[in-house]
Design an enzyme around this catalytic site. Structure first.
Site: not given
Length: 340
Positions: A72, A75, A137, A246, A305
């Site tokens: 975290e 990032h 986000h 999706h 992906h």
């Protein structure tokens, strides 16, 4: 050529590459369930670096998991560096604001988006991975990437030049981009609600062509906040509805891609090349999606992906840029956009 403009081109292009890295690290953080690795923001257990277990225990009752906490914080460090990158671009663009006002406008839009992303980053933690914020986000990160591309592009376009309109082809590519953006949003919604396993098997979903779904619950955008959304709160049929939507939108995206490519080929458009690459990436994306739902969502495949989704977005913007530029056999094309 103006030296400052050369620097803007380099900084915006390298910034786009760095933005992709930040997006992928953010997705990895999410896939590793490390979004709440630090219970506070912008620090981690009140520190700017991940503390030891004793210090963390004094700050919060949430147990420290060092790997997740460091994921975290890495990032966050990268996102902060990207923010500084954007400040540099704005400083350079300010010097060129008279000669290249478009560069200044896109740079300011990028600055505003990065600031908003900082807020989304804080809300991701304080609102306990609320899916609406997590999805926003991700889309904000992709918007930042698109704006880096816009700054780079506007720094290359010569002043006073305009695009020609190309009718049906431009409309088809614009529709393709609209459906692609929706697909990215659905992908983010799938991930933030832990609906990646909402459909098991491919091409069928849970052994059926039309599985049992709870659409109203799956797309209930006004759901309450909390206590937290780590691992999701939706029941199985709601997650199936998200995942299946999706997939359905992916089919629509493929159809529109074929139509756009056919029109580009028919008109001998310069957009034919990026649209052809989009078709190749799309097929790879379908294969990766199949692997994800049949092999239990492996992390590396999920990251690939996501990288494929980023590639589709950039190729889509490139195609939209090129649709007015038709390669007419006689070479008599008026008003064509040119770049230095």
């Amino acid at each position: 050529m103006n030296e400052s403009l050369k620097v803007i081109r380099w900084v915006s292009l390298s910034g786009a590459v760095f933005c992709i890295v930040v997006i992928l690290v953010g997705v990895a953080t999410r896939l590793m369930d490390a979004g709440l690795g630090c219970p506070d923001w912008p620090g981690c257990y009140g520190r700017l670096v991940v503390p030891d277990h004793a210090t963390a225990a004094e700050y919060s009752s949430q147990p420290l998991e060092p790997v997740k906490a460091w994921m975290e914080m890495i990032h966050r460090y990268l996102a902060s560096a990207l923010g500084l990158w954007v400040l540099v671009i704005n400083a350079l663009a300010w010097r060129q604001r008279s000669a290249f006002p478009a560069v200044m406008r896109w740079s300011l839009a990028l600055l505003g988006m990065v600031l908003l992303q900082g807020a989304f980053g804080a809300w991701t933690v304080t609102l306990q991975l609320w899916p609406q914020v997590v999805t926003a986000h991700l889309l904000g990160g992709l918007t930042c990437l698109s704006l880096f591309f816009a700054v780079w592009l506007s720094s290359r376009q010569r002043s006073g030049e305009q695009n020609n309109e190309s009718g049906s082809l431009r409309f088809a590519v614009a529709a393709l981009m609209g459906v692609l953006i929706l697909q990215l949003a659905l992908g983010g919604w799938t991930s933030s609600n832990y609906a990646g396993t909402g459909c098991v098997g491919f091409p069928k979903c849970n052994g059926e062509w039309w599985p049992a779904m709870d659409v109203s619950e799956g797309f209930h955008l006004t759901q309450t906040i909390g206590p937290h959304y780590l691992y999701g709160q939706l029941h199985a049929e709601a997650r199936t509805a998200i995942h299946f939507a999706h997939r359905l939108n992916a089919v629509l995206l493929g159809v529109l891609l074929l139509v756009a490519y056919w029109l580009a080929h028919r008109r001998a458009s310069a957009a034919q090349q990026p649209l052809g690459w989009m078709m190749s990436v799309y097929l790879v994306q379908v294969a990766l999606g199949a692997i994800l739902v049949t092999q239990g969502m492996p992390l590396v495949v999920a990251l690939l992906h996501t990288a494929g989704a980023v590639a589709l977005l950039l190729l889509g913007w490139w195609s939209l840029l090129l649709t007015p530029q038709l390669a007419v056999a006689s070479s008599r094309v008026s008003g064509r956009v040119s770049y230095e």
